[in-house]
Design a protein around this motif. Structure first.
Motif, short mmCIF file in Angstrom:
data_model
loop_
_atom_site.label_atom_id
_atom_site.label_comp_id
_atom_site.label_asym_id
_atom_site.label_seq_id
_atom_site.Cartn_x
_atom_site.Cartn_y
_atom_site.Cartn_z
N GLU A 229 -70.56 31.64 61.61
CA GLU A 229 -71.80 31.45 60.85
C GLU A 229 -71.55 30.84 59.47
O GLU A 229 -72.34 31.01 58.56
CB GLU A 229 -72.52 32.80 60.68
N ARG A 230 -70.46 30.15 59.33
CA ARG A 230 -70.14 29.55 58.03
C ARG A 230 -71.09 28.38 57.75
O ARG A 230 -71.20 27.46 58.56
CB ARG A 230 -68.69 29.06 58.03
N PRO A 231 -71.77 28.37 56.61
CA PRO A 231 -72.64 27.23 56.27
C PRO A 231 -71.84 25.94 56.15
O PRO A 231 -70.65 25.95 55.82
CB PRO A 231 -73.25 27.64 54.93
N ALA A 232 -72.51 24.84 56.40
CA ALA A 232 -71.83 23.54 56.34
C ALA A 232 -71.44 23.23 54.89
O ALA A 232 -72.24 23.42 53.96
CB ALA A 232 -72.74 22.46 56.88
N PRO A 233 -70.21 22.75 54.67
CA PRO A 233 -69.81 22.37 53.31
C PRO A 233 -70.64 21.20 52.79
O PRO A 233 -71.13 20.36 53.55
CB PRO A 233 -68.34 21.96 53.48
N ARG A 234 -70.76 21.13 51.48
CA ARG A 234 -71.51 20.04 50.86
C ARG A 234 -70.93 19.81 49.47
O ARG A 234 -70.19 20.64 48.94
CB ARG A 234 -73.00 20.38 50.78
N ALA A 235 -71.29 18.69 48.87
CA ALA A 235 -70.78 18.35 47.54
C ALA A 235 -71.76 17.43 46.84
O ALA A 235 -72.56 16.72 47.48
CB ALA A 235 -69.41 17.67 47.65
N ALA A 236 -71.72 17.45 45.51
CA ALA A 236 -72.53 16.57 44.68
C ALA A 236 -71.66 15.98 43.60
O ALA A 236 -70.83 16.68 43.01
CB ALA A 236 -73.70 17.34 44.08
N VAL A 237 -71.86 14.70 43.33
CA VAL A 237 -71.03 13.97 42.36
C VAL A 237 -71.95 13.26 41.37
O VAL A 237 -72.91 12.58 41.77
CB VAL A 237 -70.13 12.94 43.06
N LEU A 238 -71.68 13.46 40.10
CA LEU A 238 -72.38 12.72 39.05
C LEU A 238 -71.40 11.75 38.41
O LEU A 238 -70.33 12.16 37.95
CB LEU A 238 -72.93 13.68 37.99
N VAL A 239 -71.77 10.48 38.40
CA VAL A 239 -70.90 9.43 37.86
C VAL A 239 -71.62 8.74 36.71
O VAL A 239 -72.73 8.21 36.90
CB VAL A 239 -70.51 8.39 38.94
N ARG A 240 -71.03 8.79 35.52
CA ARG A 240 -71.59 8.08 34.37
C ARG A 240 -70.76 6.83 34.14
O ARG A 240 -69.53 6.88 34.03
CB ARG A 240 -71.56 8.96 33.12
N CYS A 241 -71.43 5.68 34.09
CA CYS A 241 -70.72 4.41 33.98
C CYS A 241 -71.33 3.55 32.88
O CYS A 241 -72.48 3.77 32.46
CB CYS A 241 -70.76 3.64 35.31
N ARG A 242 -70.53 2.60 32.39
CA ARG A 242 -71.04 1.65 31.40
C ARG A 242 -72.11 0.78 32.03
O ARG A 242 -72.04 0.43 33.22
CB ARG A 242 -69.91 0.79 30.85
N ALA A 243 -73.12 0.43 31.24
CA ALA A 243 -74.25 -0.33 31.78
C ALA A 243 -73.79 -1.63 32.44
O ALA A 243 -74.28 -1.99 33.52
CB ALA A 243 -75.25 -0.62 30.65
N ALA A 244 -72.83 -2.31 31.83
CA ALA A 244 -72.37 -3.59 32.37
C ALA A 244 -71.58 -3.44 33.65
O ALA A 244 -71.42 -4.39 34.41
CB ALA A 244 -71.53 -4.32 31.32
N ALA A 245 -71.06 -2.23 33.91
CA ALA A 245 -70.20 -2.02 35.08
C ALA A 245 -70.86 -1.17 36.15
O ALA A 245 -70.26 -0.96 37.21
CB ALA A 245 -68.89 -1.37 34.64
N CYS A 246 -72.07 -0.69 35.92
CA CYS A 246 -72.70 0.24 36.87
C CYS A 246 -72.93 -0.40 38.24
O CYS A 246 -72.82 0.27 39.27
CB CYS A 246 -74.02 0.77 36.30
#
Length: 239
Positions: A143-160
């Protein structure tokens, strides 16, 4: 040799314009991030190693640029603490950690290692990784819940745009580091870092006349020396 008396005051005057230490005790990646941010803000800066066995790095700017430099760094949230990896997190564990503590430490360290890897990508100025890897319940097998992940990436405007194109690779990177995590269960959010538009530095009225006067005196001395040499050459030239 005649330029030496004038060159010395000029050198001393320029040395008197040297800057002040803006930050202390940084590690080298932090110092490099600060230098890049200040350069993009139009502020000249340099880093230097501090004294001591466990010395860090300091960043220096001209005294007249200190206020603008602090504003640039505040807008970019610099310097930032590096995410803690396995070396830092596991060293702080208790003598006999419980299974829950071990699991929490493992997730914290793994998140830090993944954030470091993402921050190594050109154009990324910061990253946070949140892992949801539930432990198996020995009383409820299967009954183990499915693993999950969240990623926040902050980038320079010119390189986003270029960083956004790497989203499939970022999903695969995070999923490949966590047991049982599917790439489709990894959410990635991109955010543009604030772009600094620093105003040009104000004119340094107290120093410019002195430097201009010394430069003019040095130039006049150079012309005089050159002229004297020309006269001696003409006098020694055979007719």
């Amino acid at each position: 040799m005649r330029l030496a008396p004038l060159a010395l005051p000029l050198t001393l005057a320029l040395a008197g314009c040297s800057g002040e230490a803006l930050l202390h005790g940084l590690d080298e990646p932090q110092a490099n991030d600060v230098l890049v941010a200040l350069d993009e803000g139009g502020i000249a800066a340099e880093k230097a190693r501090e004294d001591g066995a466990d010395a860090g790095w300091e960043v220096r700017v001209a005294a007249a640029d200190a206020v603008r430099a602090r504003r640039v760094l505040a807008e970019r949230d610099l310097p930032r603490q590096r995410p803690a990896g396995f070396d830092a997190v596991l060293a702080k564990g208790s003598m006999v950690p419980t299974a829950t503590e071990e699991h929490a430490l493992y997730l914290h360290a793994l998140s830090g290692e993944l954030a470091r890897s993402i921050e190594a990508i050109d154009g990324v100025v910061g990253a946070r990784v949140h892992l949801g890897l539930p432990q198996a319940d020995p009383f409820r097998p299967g009954e183990r819940p499915a693993p999950r992940a969240a990623v926040l990436v902050r980038c320079r405007a010119a390189a986003c745009a270029a960083v956004r194109a790497l989203e499939p690779g970022l999903r695969a990177l995070v999923a490949g580091a966590a047991d049982g995590l599917d790439a489709a269960a990894v959410s990635v959010v991109f955010a543009e870092a604030p772009q600094t538009t620093a105003p040009p530095p104000p004119p340094r009225r107290g120093r410019s006349p002195v430097l201009l006067a010394l430069a003019a005196a040095a130039g006049a001395a150079a012309i005089a020396v050159g002229g004297g040499a020309g006269v001696r050459w003409r006098r020694g030239k055979p007719s």
